[in-house]
Design an enzyme around this catalytic site. Structure first.
Site, mmCIF file in Angstrom:
data_model
loop_
_atom_site.group_PDB
_atom_site.id
_atom_site.type_symbol
_atom_site.label_atom_id
_atom_site.label_comp_id
_atom_site.label_asym_id
_atom_site.label_seq_id
_atom_site.Cartn_x
_atom_site.Cartn_y
_atom_site.Cartn_z
ATOM 1 N N LYS A 186 -9.824 2.190 -2.293
ATOM 2 C CA LYS A 186 -9.982 1.583 -0.959
ATOM 3 C C LYS A 186 -11.400 1.795 -0.411
ATOM 4 O O LYS A 186 -11.872 2.923 -0.307
ATOM 5 C CB LYS A 186 -8.942 2.205 -0.032
ATOM 6 C CG LYS A 186 -8.826 1.596 1.358
ATOM 7 C CD LYS A 186 -7.628 2.214 2.050
ATOM 8 C CE LYS A 186 -7.410 1.652 3.443
ATOM 9 N NZ LYS A 186 -6.166 2.175 4.054
ATOM 10 N N CYS A 194 -5.779 -2.826 2.445
ATOM 11 C CA CYS A 194 -5.469 -2.646 3.862
ATOM 12 C C CYS A 194 -6.656 -2.895 4.797
ATOM 13 O O CYS A 194 -7.041 -4.018 5.044
ATOM 14 C CB CYS A 194 -4.855 -1.269 4.082
ATOM 15 S SG CYS A 194 -3.993 -1.130 5.682
ATOM 16 N N GLU A 234 0.828 -1.207 0.000
ATOM 17 C CA GLU A 234 0.000 0.000 0.000
ATOM 18 C C GLU A 234 0.867 1.263 0.000
ATOM 19 O O GLU A 234 1.817 1.377 0.770
ATOM 20 C CB GLU A 234 -0.902 -0.004 1.235
ATOM 21 C CG GLU A 234 -1.847 1.173 1.319
ATOM 22 C CD GLU A 234 -2.668 1.184 2.597
ATOM 23 O OE1 GLU A 234 -3.717 1.854 2.606
ATOM 24 O OE2 GLU A 234 -2.272 0.521 3.583
#
Length: 408
Positions: free
Chosen positions: A212, A249, A137
């Site tokens: 995300k 994440c 990331e």
């Protein structure tokens, strides 16, 4: 081994376990072979009833690892032989790394330093025949989202920006699909920022992007100061090597997020991350493995390494004294498979490249074995969720009438 102490914002590479790179190395060095084999069976599972097999890599890849000091591991997941389908073996790679220069260095120098650091690792993946490669990331920058300082927004770039152009050359050179997680600046919509993964095809083309879905607001993870929840849903990208997705994440903490990629047909889901030991390490080997089992796909989990120290102290409203670092990013990147097996992890403190051969036939084989899709009650879940999102929702709780009688 775990020294390299920081001065004026320099990344500190620390985090060994009693002097060992990883838990697996510690166990292998301190247990008798027969006991280590049994412990590994319990901790890592077995693939088609057997331990995972090591892959013999070309000397050129091993030479790059030795010369540049990064951890290099390679293992293979197999599937049962079928009569109607040929094996669908794809070679997949994960890269974890620390930053290259102190966070006080010029931003352009920091990015160039990371590019130079990653070149030999990407080259090693290429010469080793990796088909799909995923980076960590926001790999082009320090993970500065703890600071709330807006100067770090300078690292943001458009989808077709410098990092994509850098990786496109490797994609074309090695016929390799590359997942490029960046801090995106959306030039078409007010130059707002997103936490984004760009999917680069094996011909160097841009296949698409995913933003995300879940943004943390926990501890020092003050990411909503910079970007908000993504707007791309749960896309699955069909590549020449298989169907892939990216659960960035914090999305790994949300089972329905994993489910979304599974319902759309993903065979491999990458989880590029930046997370620290005090916050999440006990959860790290569990969540991705559970997702692989529940959704019958492979998962590649990547976490950066090192302790990134920032010039200005910050707090996060949790009562802790002001501090200059997130904590230790513990690496430990690994793969998980639909049959509950998983690879040993990369180092907790060294840059690394983890390579795995995986037969994608295993995905359907475990859908057939466990029947999770067949036995799931999606209509029941949809009904509950449909009610839950409405203001008038009331939880379905059946109380013991004696509770109220006794309280009166």
């Amino acid at each position: 081994m775990d020294k390299n102490i920081s001065e004026n914002g320099e990344a500190v590479t620390k985090g060994s376990i009693c002097g060992y790179d990883s838990l697996d190395q510690l166990l292998a060095s301190n247990l008798k072979p027969e006991l280590y084999q049994e412990v590994s069976r319990i901790l890592l599972g077995s693939n088609c009833g057997r331990p995972l097999e090591q892959i013999v890599l070309p000397d050129s890849a091993k030479d790059l690892s030795s010369k540049h000091g990064f951890d290099l591991q390679a293992v293979s997941f197999s599937a049962d032989k079928e009569q109607m389908r040929k094996p669908r073996v794809v070679r997949v790679g994960l890269i974890q790394n620390s930053i290259a220069l102190p966070t006080t260095a010029l931003f352009l120098d920091q990015t160039r330093g990371i590019y130079n650091k990653l070149k030999p690792i990407i080259e090693a993946a290429g010469v080793a025949g990796v088909n799909i490669l995923c980076l960590q990331e926001a790999w082009t920058m320090p993970f500065a989202f703890c600071t709330r300082e807006k100067k770090w927004c300078e690292f943001a770039e458009p989808i077709d920006g410098e990092s994509t152009k850098f990786l496109q050359e490797f994609a074309k050179k090695y016929n390799m699909v590359i997942v490029n997680p960046i801090l995106e600046r959306d030039m078409d919509h007010g130059e707002v920022l997103w936490n984004t993964a760009v999917i680069i095809g094996n011909n160097g083309n841009i296949i698409g992007k995913h933003r995300k879905n879940h943004i943390p607001r926990v501890g020092d993870f003050n990411e909503s100061t910079y970007y908000m929840e993504g707007d791309t849903g749960h896309p699955v990208f069909e590549t020449v090597f298989g169907k892939i997705a990216v659960n960035i994440c914090y999305g790994r903490h949300h089972p329905l997020n994993w489910l979304g990629f599974g319902l759309n047909g993903a065979e491999i889901v990458f989880n590029p991350s930046a997370t620290v030991g005090e916050l999440s390490e006990p959860m790290w080997p569990i969540e991705a493995r559970n997702a692989a089992i529940a959704n019958s796909y492979f998962v590649g989990s990547i976490n950066r390494v090192g302790t990134e120290v920032f010039p200005n102290a910050f707090t996060s409203g949790d009562g802790k004294p002001q501090h200059n670092d997130f904590g230790h990013f513990y690496g430990s990147s690994h793969f998980s498979a639909p049959d509950a097996s998983c690879t040993p992890s990369l180092s907790r403190y060294r840059d690394g490249l983890l390579i795995s051969d995986m037969d994608l036939n295993l995905c359907r084989q475990y859908k057939d074995k466990w029947g999770f899709r067949m036995t799931a009650r999606y209509e029941v879940y949809a009904d509950l969720l449909g009610k839950y999102i409405k203001p008038e929702f009331k939880p379905q709780v059946v109380s013991d009438p004696m509770l109220h009688k006794n309280s009166s």
